[in-house]
Design an enzyme around this catalytic site. Structure first.
Site, PDB file in Angstrom:
ATOM      1  CD1 TRP A  66      -1.915  -1.974  -0.094  1.00 27.84           C
ATOM      2  CD2 TRP A  66      -3.377  -1.014   1.694  1.00 27.84           C
ATOM      3  NE1 TRP A  66      -3.352  -3.194   0.746  1.00 27.84           N
ATOM      4  CE2 TRP A  66      -3.647  -2.182   2.064  1.00 27.84           C
ATOM      5  CE3 TRP A  66      -3.760  -0.311   3.214  1.00 27.84           C
ATOM      6  CZ2 TRP A  66      -4.935  -3.290   2.187  1.00 27.84           C
ATOM      7  CZ3 TRP A  66      -4.470  -0.984   4.216  1.00 27.84           C
ATOM      8  CH2 TRP A  66      -4.947  -2.134   3.892  1.00 27.84           C
ATOM      9  CE  LYS A  67       4.825   0.898  -4.258  1.00 28.18           C
ATOM     10  NZ  LYS A  67       5.051   1.359  -5.400  1.00 28.18           N
ATOM     11  CG  HIS A 104      10.084  -1.547  -2.550  1.00 29.17           C
ATOM     12  ND1 HIS A 104       9.522  -0.050  -3.191  1.00 29.17           N
ATOM     13  CD2 HIS A 104       8.785  -2.040  -3.426  1.00 29.17           C
ATOM     14  CE1 HIS A 104       8.731   0.258  -4.521  1.00 29.17           C
ATOM     15  NE2 HIS A 104       8.270  -0.998  -3.765  1.00 29.17           N
ATOM     16  N   GLY A 152       0.966  -2.294  -5.994  1.00 30.50           N
ATOM     17  CA  GLY A 152       1.149  -1.439  -5.472  1.00 30.50           C
ATOM     18  C   GLY A 152       0.681  -0.520  -5.744  1.00 30.50           C
ATOM     19  N   GLY A 153      -0.209   0.274  -7.081  1.00 28.02           N
ATOM     20  CA  GLY A 153      -1.848   0.866  -7.769  1.00 28.02           C
ATOM     21  C   GLY A 153      -2.431  -0.068  -7.282  1.00 28.02           C
TER      22      GLY A 153
HETATM   23  P1  PGA Z   1       2.966  -0.912  -8.721  1.00 28.89           P
HETATM   24  O1  PGA Z   1       4.060  -1.011  -8.050  1.00 28.89           O
HETATM   25  O2  PGA Z   1       2.094  -2.353  -8.926  1.00 28.89           O
HETATM   26  O3  PGA Z   1       1.769   0.518  -8.516  1.00 28.89           O
HETATM   27  O4  PGA Z   1       4.018  -1.152 -10.295  1.00 28.89           O
HETATM   28  C1  PGA Z   1       4.642  -1.961  -7.176  1.00 28.89           C
HETATM   29  C2  PGA Z   1       5.725  -1.942  -6.082  1.00 28.89           C
HETATM   30  O5  PGA Z   1       6.351  -1.236  -6.009  1.00 28.89           O
HETATM   31  O6  PGA Z   1       5.832  -2.948  -5.565  1.00 28.89           O
END
Ligand code: PGA
Length: 255
Positions: free
Chosen positions: A10-11, A94, A234-235
């Site tokens: 989820w960052k 990461h 991520g997104g």
């Molecule tokens: P993303 O990010 O799916 O938004 O490209 C993946 C990640 O950084 O783990």
């Protein structure tokens, strides 16, 4: 057979309230897809609330980072012992941590050892930049990152962790690696490096994820590849619709 994993990174997104709402929606959507390991990795401050929201579910919780030391004068940091009991997984190394927070192969290795010692499952990230990719350095660079991350680990420890191959040029760009490219590196570089270091059986047991613009449109093709055991997302992990669909499709591919 390796069990597939859909891990949501989820960052730096979601307040506590938003995180609980997303976790509850994910629980309602995919709690019963038991042939896929489902992991959500919210920011630190959201972890207790998300853990509570997912208590008694089949969905695991992970952190996005941790420090290697047990405790001490490391302002702003969180140790493995603090995460223990709260999470089962922890994302380490990461590319955003390596790029913006000066993480190195050495600190990623130290963190990996500390996480394993605490009984957490590391999701160790590797992946090349666009410049490295264009210079033809992907194989040597990614293999070197894997070797450095695993330095000093036993075969048992390596089989207990998860490796995520995330080409930096594909992260958050909408430009995913093709399923063929992703499989070539996951298998021909990451798994091949584990095989070189630990032998065939360990390589066969180690789960390797792909990450970088994985979404509900490309996940089937990615998951049909033999060396891709899941995705670090991520997104597309921030919406129950796309994440739920990715879990369901993976469950179908592995049915
Ligand atoms: P993303 O990010 O799916 O938004 O490209 C993946 C990640 O950084 O783990």
């Amino acid at each position: 057979m390796r069990k597939p994993m859909m891990a949501g990174n989820w960052k730096m997104n979601k307040t506590i309230g938003e995180a609980v709402a997303l976790a509850e929606a994910i629980r309602a959507a995919v709690n019963d897809v038991n042939n896929v390991d489902r992991v959500v990795c919210p920011p630190f401050v959201d972890l207790p609330a998300v853990q509570a929201a997912l208590a008694g579910s089949n969905i695991a919780v992970g952190a996005q980072n941790m420090h290697w030391a047990a405790s001490g004068a490391y302002t702003g940091e969180v140790s493995a012992d603090m995460l223990k009991g709260l999470v089962q997984y922890v994302i380490l190394g990461h590319s955003e941590r390596r790029q913006y927070f000066a993480e190195t192969d050495e600190t990623v290795n130290q963190k990996t050892k500390a996480a394993l010692a605490a009984g957490l499952t590391p999701i160790v990230c590797v992946g090349e930049s666009l410049a490295q990719n264009e210079a033809g350095e992907t194989q040597s660079f990614v293999s070197g990152q894997v070797r450095a991350a695993l330095a000093g680990l036993s075969a048992e420890q390596v089989q207990a962790l998860v490796i995520a191959y995330e080409p930096i040029w594909a992260i958050g760009t909408g430009r995913s690696a093709t399923s063929q490219q992703a499989n070539d590196i996951c298998g021909g570089v990451v798994r091949a490096t584990v095989r070189d270091l630990y032998g065939e059986a360990v390589a066969d047991n180690t789960r390797i994820l792909y990450g970088g613009s994985a979404n509900d449109k490309n996940i089937r093709e990615l998951m049909e590849q033999p060396d891709i055991d899941g995705a670090l997302i991520g997104g597309a992990a921030l919406k129950v619709e796309s994440y739920g669909e990715m879990v369901r499709v993976t469950g179908e591919v592995y049915a």
